[in-house]
Design a protein around this motif. Sequence first.
Motif, mmCIF file in Angstrom:
data_model
loop_
_atom_site.group_PDB
_atom_site.id
_atom_site.type_symbol
_atom_site.label_atom_id
_atom_site.label_comp_id
_atom_site.label_asym_id
_atom_site.label_seq_id
_atom_site.Cartn_x
_atom_site.Cartn_y
_atom_site.Cartn_z
ATOM 1 N N MET A 1 0.842 -1.164 0.000
ATOM 2 C CA MET A 1 0.000 0.000 0.000
ATOM 3 C C MET A 1 0.885 1.224 0.000
ATOM 4 S SD MET A 1 -1.472 0.222 3.932
ATOM 5 C CE MET A 1 -2.313 -1.309 3.715
ATOM 6 N N PRO A 2 0.351 2.381 -0.387
ATOM 7 C CA PRO A 2 1.140 3.604 -0.369
ATOM 8 C C PRO A 2 1.649 3.918 1.041
ATOM 9 C CG PRO A 2 -0.890 3.935 -1.590
ATOM 10 C CD PRO A 2 -0.986 2.590 -0.920
ATOM 11 N N TYR A 3 2.809 4.546 1.100
ATOM 12 C CA TYR A 3 3.473 4.840 2.364
ATOM 13 C C TYR A 3 2.563 5.564 3.351
ATOM 14 C CZ TYR A 3 6.865 6.704 5.645
ATOM 15 O OH TYR A 3 7.529 7.030 6.780
ATOM 16 N N ASP A 4 1.853 6.606 2.890
ATOM 17 C CA ASP A 4 1.020 7.382 3.817
ATOM 18 C C ASP A 4 -0.141 6.555 4.366
ATOM 19 O OD1 ASP A 4 -0.169 7.377 1.292
ATOM 20 O OD2 ASP A 4 -1.060 9.364 1.547
ATOM 21 N N ARG A 5 -0.676 5.649 3.586
ATOM 22 C CA ARG A 5 -1.755 4.795 4.079
ATOM 23 C C ARG A 5 -1.219 3.770 5.075
ATOM 24 N NH1 ARG A 5 -5.270 2.312 -0.324
ATOM 25 N NH2 ARG A 5 -6.459 1.741 1.505
ATOM 26 N N ALA A 6 -0.005 3.272 4.839
ATOM 27 C CA ALA A 6 0.594 2.306 5.769
ATOM 28 C C ALA A 6 0.807 2.946 7.134
ATOM 29 C CB ALA A 6 1.916 1.789 5.201
ATOM 30 N N GLU A 7 1.300 4.174 7.143
ATOM 31 C CA GLU A 7 1.510 4.884 8.408
ATOM 32 C C GLU A 7 0.190 5.023 9.161
ATOM 33 O OE1 GLU A 7 4.420 6.105 9.883
ATOM 34 O OE2 GLU A 7 5.338 4.839 8.366
ATOM 35 N N ALA A 8 -0.883 5.354 8.447
ATOM 36 C CA ALA A 8 -2.193 5.511 9.077
ATOM 37 C C ALA A 8 -2.708 4.182 9.619
ATOM 38 C CB ALA A 8 -3.188 6.106 8.079
ATOM 39 N N ARG A 9 -2.470 3.096 8.900
ATOM 40 C CA ARG A 9 -2.915 1.776 9.362
ATOM 41 C C ARG A 9 -2.187 1.369 10.640
ATOM 42 N NH1 ARG A 9 -5.400 -1.934 5.375
ATOM 43 N NH2 ARG A 9 -6.759 -0.503 4.275
ATOM 44 N N ILE A 10 -0.894 1.593 10.683
ATOM 45 C CA ILE A 10 -0.111 1.264 11.881
ATOM 46 C C ILE A 10 -0.606 2.092 13.060
ATOM 47 C CG2 ILE A 10 2.184 1.392 12.930
ATOM 48 C CD1 ILE A 10 1.958 -0.891 10.963
ATOM 49 N N ALA A 11 -0.794 3.388 12.840
ATOM 50 C CA ALA A 11 -1.266 4.269 13.913
ATOM 51 C C ALA A 11 -2.632 3.827 14.423
ATOM 52 C CB ALA A 11 -1.322 5.716 13.422
ATOM 53 N N ALA A 12 -3.529 3.446 13.515
ATOM 54 C CA ALA A 12 -4.861 2.999 13.921
ATOM 55 C C ALA A 12 -4.791 1.714 14.733
ATOM 56 C CB ALA A 12 -5.749 2.796 12.693
ATOM 57 N N ALA A 13 -3.926 0.786 14.323
ATOM 58 C CA ALA A 13 -3.785 -0.477 15.056
ATOM 59 C C ALA A 13 -3.269 -0.231 16.476
ATOM 60 C CB ALA A 13 -2.839 -1.416 14.310
ATOM 61 N N LEU A 14 -2.308 0.648 16.607
ATOM 62 C CA LEU A 14 -1.758 0.950 17.929
ATOM 63 C C LEU A 14 -2.781 1.695 18.795
ATOM 64 C CD1 LEU A 14 1.888 1.964 16.947
ATOM 65 C CD2 LEU A 14 1.028 -0.269 17.704
ATOM 66 N N ALA A 15 -3.531 2.604 18.178
ATOM 67 C CA ALA A 15 -4.551 3.353 18.915
ATOM 68 C C ALA A 15 -5.673 2.446 19.407
ATOM 69 C CB ALA A 15 -5.120 4.465 18.038
ATOM 70 N N ALA A 16 -5.896 1.341 18.704
ATOM 71 C CA ALA A 16 -6.958 0.398 19.081
ATOM 72 C C ALA A 16 -6.486 -0.610 20.123
ATOM 73 C CB ALA A 16 -7.461 -0.332 17.840
ATOM 74 N N GLY A 17 -5.280 -0.414 20.649
ATOM 75 C CA GLY A 17 -4.780 -1.298 21.690
ATOM 76 C C GLY A 17 -3.806 -2.344 21.211
ATOM 77 N N GLY A 18 -3.432 -2.258 19.940
ATOM 78 C CA GLY A 18 -2.468 -3.214 19.393
ATOM 79 C C GLY A 18 -1.049 -2.866 19.797
ATOM 80 N N ARG A 19 -0.147 -3.661 19.304
ATOM 81 C CA ARG A 19 1.272 -3.416 19.586
ATOM 82 C C ARG A 19 2.077 -3.699 18.332
ATOM 83 N NH1 ARG A 19 3.956 -8.368 20.533
ATOM 84 N NH2 ARG A 19 2.500 -10.103 20.584
ATOM 85 N N LEU A 20 3.254 -3.135 18.257
ATOM 86 C CA LEU A 20 4.142 -3.355 17.128
ATOM 87 C C LEU A 20 5.026 -4.553 17.442
ATOM 88 C CD1 LEU A 20 4.758 -2.191 14.380
ATOM 89 C CD2 LEU A 20 6.443 -0.727 15.451
ATOM 90 N N VAL A 21 4.887 -5.613 16.651
ATOM 91 C CA VAL A 21 5.628 -6.857 16.878
ATOM 92 C C VAL A 21 7.027 -6.766 16.290
ATOM 93 C CG1 VAL A 21 5.680 -9.335 16.384
ATOM 94 C CG2 VAL A 21 3.518 -8.218 16.904
ATOM 95 N N ASN A 22 7.127 -6.212 15.062
ATOM 96 C CA ASN A 22 8.417 -6.177 14.387
ATOM 97 C C ASN A 22 8.462 -4.973 13.464
ATOM 98 O OD1 ASN A 22 10.691 -6.592 12.772
ATOM 99 N ND2 ASN A 22 10.378 -8.782 12.644
#
Length: 55
Positions: A1-22
């Motif tokens: 996906m485009p870079y700006d959309r990827a950043e938004a997806r990561i931010a949304a996942a973390l905001a929803a209580g997720g975590r960054l695995v790698n």
Amino acid sequence: MPYDRAEARIAAALAAGGRLVNDADAPSNRVPADPGGNEACVGVAGWTGPDTGRP
């Protein structure tokens, strides 16, 4: 996906209580997980570096 959309997806996942695995291959590939531990790869297509006037 485009870079700006990827950043938004990561931010949304973390905001929803997720975590960054790698993020060893960031910014081209990152792996977030939801609170239940389900992982997903978020990959970036195209150039992710500074704008150098490339098309």
